[in-house]
Design an enzyme around this catalytic site. Structure first.
Site, PDB file in Angstrom:
ATOM      1  N   LYS A  14     -41.027  54.120   9.000  1.00 48.54           N
ATOM      2  CA  LYS A  14     -39.589  54.335   9.209  1.00 48.54           C
ATOM      3  C   LYS A  14     -38.775  53.229   8.532  1.00 48.54           C
ATOM      4  O   LYS A  14     -37.823  53.492   7.804  1.00 48.54           O
ATOM      5  CB  LYS A  14     -39.258  54.344  10.718  1.00 48.54           C
ATOM      6  CG  LYS A  14     -39.992  55.390  11.518  1.00 48.54           C
ATOM      7  CD  LYS A  14     -39.618  55.349  12.995  1.00 48.54           C
ATOM      8  CE  LYS A  14     -39.972  54.064  13.700  1.00 48.54           C
ATOM      9  NZ  LYS A  14     -41.421  53.788  13.837  1.00 48.54           N
ATOM     10  N   ARG A  89     -35.338  56.319  21.634  1.00 47.19           N
ATOM     11  CA  ARG A  89     -36.791  56.221  21.745  1.00 47.19           C
ATOM     12  C   ARG A  89     -37.334  56.868  23.001  1.00 47.19           C
ATOM     13  O   ARG A  89     -38.542  56.870  23.207  1.00 47.19           O
ATOM     14  CB  ARG A  89     -37.140  54.741  21.794  1.00 47.19           C
ATOM     15  CG  ARG A  89     -38.142  54.300  20.774  1.00 47.19           C
ATOM     16  CD  ARG A  89     -38.166  52.807  20.861  1.00 47.19           C
ATOM     17  NE  ARG A  89     -39.312  52.254  20.244  1.00 47.19           N
ATOM     18  CZ  ARG A  89     -39.284  51.619  19.075  1.00 47.19           C
ATOM     19  NH1 ARG A  89     -38.168  51.529  18.384  1.00 47.19           N
ATOM     20  NH2 ARG A  89     -40.368  51.089  18.604  1.00 47.19           N
ATOM     21  N   ARG A 128     -49.674  44.700   8.209  1.00 48.77           N
ATOM     22  CA  ARG A 128     -48.268  44.475   7.829  1.00 48.77           C
ATOM     23  C   ARG A 128     -47.929  42.989   7.828  1.00 48.77           C
ATOM     24  O   ARG A 128     -48.336  42.236   8.698  1.00 48.77           O
ATOM     25  CB  ARG A 128     -47.341  45.203   8.796  1.00 48.77           C
ATOM     26  CG  ARG A 128     -45.863  44.850   8.532  1.00 48.77           C
ATOM     27  CD  ARG A 128     -44.913  45.761   9.235  1.00 48.77           C
ATOM     28  NE  ARG A 128     -45.088  45.783  10.668  1.00 48.77           N
ATOM     29  CZ  ARG A 128     -44.460  46.616  11.475  1.00 48.77           C
ATOM     30  NH1 ARG A 128     -43.619  47.505  10.991  1.00 48.77           N
ATOM     31  NH2 ARG A 128     -44.668  46.581  12.771  1.00 48.77           N
ATOM     32  N   ARG A 162     -45.906  39.863  12.633  1.00 49.60           N
ATOM     33  CA  ARG A 162     -45.181  40.071  13.891  1.00 49.60           C
ATOM     34  C   ARG A 162     -46.109  39.885  15.083  1.00 49.60           C
ATOM     35  O   ARG A 162     -47.268  40.274  15.044  1.00 49.60           O
ATOM     36  CB  ARG A 162     -44.575  41.483  13.915  1.00 49.60           C
ATOM     37  CG  ARG A 162     -43.218  41.545  13.271  1.00 49.60           C
ATOM     38  CD  ARG A 162     -42.693  42.953  13.088  1.00 49.60           C
ATOM     39  NE  ARG A 162     -42.808  43.843  14.231  1.00 49.60           N
ATOM     40  CZ  ARG A 162     -42.314  45.071  14.256  1.00 49.60           C
ATOM     41  NH1 ARG A 162     -41.662  45.548  13.195  1.00 49.60           N
ATOM     42  NH2 ARG A 162     -42.449  45.840  15.318  1.00 49.60           N
ATOM     43  N   ARG A 173     -48.317  49.926  22.106  1.00 43.59           N
ATOM     44  CA  ARG A 173     -47.140  50.560  21.484  1.00 43.59           C
ATOM     45  C   ARG A 173     -47.401  52.037  21.219  1.00 43.59           C
ATOM     46  O   ARG A 173     -46.509  52.872  21.389  1.00 43.59           O
ATOM     47  CB  ARG A 173     -46.791  49.846  20.170  1.00 43.59           C
ATOM     48  CG  ARG A 173     -46.110  48.515  20.408  1.00 43.59           C
ATOM     49  CD  ARG A 173     -46.236  47.604  19.212  1.00 43.59           C
ATOM     50  NE  ARG A 173     -45.479  48.056  18.063  1.00 43.59           N
ATOM     51  CZ  ARG A 173     -45.700  47.607  16.826  1.00 43.59           C
ATOM     52  NH1 ARG A 173     -46.643  46.733  16.595  1.00 43.59           N
ATOM     53  NH2 ARG A 173     -44.951  48.042  15.839  1.00 43.59           N
TER      54      ARG A 173
HETATM   55  P1  AP5 Z   1     -43.001  50.114   8.504  1.00 43.73           P
HETATM   56  O1  AP5 Z   1     -42.065  50.804   7.577  1.00 43.73           O
HETATM   57  O2  AP5 Z   1     -42.737  48.693   8.837  1.00 43.73           O
HETATM   58  O3  AP5 Z   1     -43.232  51.011   9.811  1.00 43.73           O
HETATM   59  P2  AP5 Z   1     -42.233  51.386  10.994  1.00 43.73           P
HETATM   60  O4  AP5 Z   1     -42.368  52.848  11.243  1.00 43.73           O
HETATM   61  O5  AP5 Z   1     -40.873  50.863  10.743  1.00 43.73           O
HETATM   62  O6  AP5 Z   1     -42.980  50.632  12.167  1.00 43.73           O
HETATM   63  P3  AP5 Z   1     -42.475  49.561  13.247  1.00 43.73           P
HETATM   64  O7  AP5 Z   1     -43.709  48.921  13.764  1.00 43.73           O
HETATM   65  O8  AP5 Z   1     -41.440  48.636  12.715  1.00 43.73           O
HETATM   66  O9  AP5 Z   1     -41.877  50.493  14.274  1.00 43.73           O
HETATM   67  P4  AP5 Z   1     -41.779  50.218  15.743  1.00 43.73           P
HETATM   68  O10 AP5 Z   1     -41.037  51.401  16.162  1.00 43.73           O
HETATM   69  O11 AP5 Z   1     -43.029  49.965  16.490  1.00 43.73           O
HETATM   70  O12 AP5 Z   1     -41.077  48.783  15.800  1.00 43.73           O
HETATM   71  P5  AP5 Z   1     -39.574  48.362  16.026  1.00 43.73           P
HETATM   72  O13 AP5 Z   1     -39.306  47.210  15.181  1.00 43.73           O
HETATM   73  O14 AP5 Z   1     -38.668  49.544  15.978  1.00 43.73           O
HETATM   74  O15 AP5 Z   1     -44.487  50.237   7.873  1.00 43.73           O
HETATM   75  C1  AP5 Z   1     -45.598  49.665   8.520  1.00 43.73           C
HETATM   76  C2  AP5 Z   1     -46.563  49.101   7.468  1.00 43.73           C
HETATM   77  O16 AP5 Z   1     -47.108  50.156   6.702  1.00 43.73           O
HETATM   78  C3  AP5 Z   1     -45.892  48.164   6.456  1.00 43.73           C
HETATM   79  O17 AP5 Z   1     -46.797  47.137   6.151  1.00 43.73           O
HETATM   80  C4  AP5 Z   1     -45.631  49.043   5.233  1.00 43.73           C
HETATM   81  O18 AP5 Z   1     -45.687  48.292   4.029  1.00 43.73           O
HETATM   82  C5  AP5 Z   1     -46.772  50.042   5.309  1.00 43.73           C
HETATM   83  N1  AP5 Z   1     -46.385  51.381   4.888  1.00 43.73           N
HETATM   84  C6  AP5 Z   1     -45.215  52.026   5.146  1.00 43.73           C
HETATM   85  N2  AP5 Z   1     -45.248  53.264   4.632  1.00 43.73           N
HETATM   86  C7  AP5 Z   1     -46.465  53.409   4.061  1.00 43.73           C
HETATM   87  C8  AP5 Z   1     -47.108  54.479   3.376  1.00 43.73           C
HETATM   88  N3  AP5 Z   1     -46.484  55.658   3.197  1.00 43.73           N
HETATM   89  N4  AP5 Z   1     -48.362  54.293   2.920  1.00 43.73           N
HETATM   90  C9  AP5 Z   1     -49.016  53.095   3.102  1.00 43.73           C
HETATM   91  N5  AP5 Z   1     -48.448  52.040   3.736  1.00 43.73           N
HETATM   92  C10 AP5 Z   1     -47.191  52.217   4.216  1.00 43.73           C
HETATM   93  O19 AP5 Z   1     -39.619  47.922  17.566  1.00 43.73           O
HETATM   94  C11 AP5 Z   1     -40.324  46.770  17.960  1.00 43.73           C
HETATM   95  C12 AP5 Z   1     -40.135  46.568  19.462  1.00 43.73           C
HETATM   96  O20 AP5 Z   1     -38.724  46.373  19.767  1.00 43.73           O
HETATM   97  C13 AP5 Z   1     -40.546  47.756  20.352  1.00 43.73           C
HETATM   98  O21 AP5 Z   1     -41.942  47.758  20.638  1.00 43.73           O
HETATM   99  C14 AP5 Z   1     -39.694  47.499  21.603  1.00 43.73           C
HETATM  100  O22 AP5 Z   1     -40.220  46.469  22.383  1.00 43.73           O
HETATM  101  C15 AP5 Z   1     -38.369  47.008  20.988  1.00 43.73           C
HETATM  102  N6  AP5 Z   1     -37.443  48.120  20.713  1.00 43.73           N
HETATM  103  C16 AP5 Z   1     -36.976  48.508  19.493  1.00 43.73           C
HETATM  104  N7  AP5 Z   1     -36.160  49.574  19.626  1.00 43.73           N
HETATM  105  C17 AP5 Z   1     -36.123  49.855  20.950  1.00 43.73           C
HETATM  106  C18 AP5 Z   1     -35.478  50.872  21.714  1.00 43.73           C
HETATM  107  N8  AP5 Z   1     -34.714  51.816  21.131  1.00 43.73           N
HETATM  108  N9  AP5 Z   1     -35.642  50.874  23.055  1.00 43.73           N
HETATM  109  C19 AP5 Z   1     -36.404  49.928  23.666  1.00 43.73           C
HETATM  110  N10 AP5 Z   1     -37.063  48.959  23.000  1.00 43.73           N
HETATM  111  C20 AP5 Z   1     -36.917  48.930  21.651  1.00 43.73           C
END
Ligand code: AP5
Length: 215
Positions: A14, A89, A128, A162, A173
């Site tokens: 994403k 979410r 990552r 991270r 997660r």
């Molecule tokens: P990346 O693009 O970083 O993946 P992502 O989908 O953004 O994954 P996240 O881990 O950031 O999502 P998340 O939802 O767990 O974390 P968030 O920060 O929102 O890609 C991942 C890796 O794969 C990278 O290394 C990339 O290079 C590689 N890659 C990407 N696409 C690829 C492809 N097509 N092929 C090969 N490799 C690829 O949330 C973190 C924490 O914050 C949560 O756990 C929670 O505690 C809190 N939080 C955030 N939002 C909320 C909410 N709305 N409500 C409550 N808590 C929240």
């Protein structure tokens, strides 16, 4: 004007796709995870409150995240559209977003849902690496991690892993995702609001499919 929500499991790509698309469309990429990590880095009360939830891979309380989104959507650059990455979410957050949009006279154009097998997600998350300076993400196998001094923001890259990209937190997660976000995906699907993309394809291919789905 584009008002978009990106949905999908952790590690599906994403953030990777959102960064490029938001830039192309000239709209802010609003990642609740990134806002929370920034708050944590600055040791604000919100950041310190969120830390224990984030490290464990749990969701931060809905009320805390809603306030962040409310404040961010009120900023000037969000008037011409926005891309929400990681919010909503769960069903409660989906309802809260709907109410907030009604309140501010806005609406949602598309909900983009990225799919991918779980084994691939674990591989992506554990490999990552993130730049502390500009927030860009890389991967030890799929997206070359830059050398020091090559940061997109023009500064020095500070690459780190991270604290929630470790096995125990990753598995939690994914569990939280199925329990909390799964019903929200079903909700948007039942309302025919979901654009489904194959997040397992290579990064460039997902980007092409995304742009073609939006056109
Ligand atoms: P990346 O693009 O970083 O993946 P992502 O989908 O953004 O994954 P996240 O881990 O950031 O999502 P998340 O939802 O767990 O974390 P968030 O920060 O929102 O890609 C991942 C890796 O794969 C990278 O290394 C990339 O290079 C590689 N890659 C990407 N696409 C690829 C492809 N097509 N092929 C090969 N490799 C690829 O949330 C973190 C924490 O914050 C949560 O756990 C929670 O505690 C809190 N939080 C955030 N939002 C909320 C909410 N709305 N409500 C409550 N808590 C929240």
């Amino acid at each position: 004007m584009s008002r978009l929500v990106f949905l999908g499991p952790p590690g599906v790509g994403k953030g990777t796709q959102a960064a490029g698309l938001a830039q192309d469309l000239g709209i802010p990429h609003i990642s609740t995870g990134a806002i929370l990590r920034d708050a944590l880095e600055r040791e604000t009360p919100t950041g310190l409150e969120a830390k224990k939830f984030m490290d464990a891979g749990e969701l931060v309380p809905d009320s805390v995240v809603l306030q962040l989104v409310r404040d961010r959507l009120a900023e000037e650059d969000a008037r011409s559209g926005w891309l929400l990455d990681g919010y909503p979410r769960n069903l409660q957050q989906g309802e809260a977003l709907q109410s907030l949009l009604q309140e501010i006279g806005d609406s949602l154009d598309h909900v983009i849902y990225f799919e991918c097998a779980e084994s691939e997600l674990v591989r992506r998350l554990s490999g990552r690496r993130t730049c502390k300076t500009c927030g860009s993400t890389f991967h030890i196998e799929f997206a070359p991690v830059p050398e020091q001094g090559q940061c997109d923001a023009g500064g020095e890259c500070e690459i780190y892993q991270r604290s929630d990209d470790v096995e125990e937190a990753i598995l939690n997660r994914l569990e939280v995702y199925h329990r909390e976000t799964g019903p929200l995906v079903d909700h948007y699907r039942s309302k025919d609001q979901l654009v489904v993309l194959d997040g397992a394809a290579p990064i460039d291919e997902v980007g092409v499919a995304l742009r073609s789905a939006l056109n």
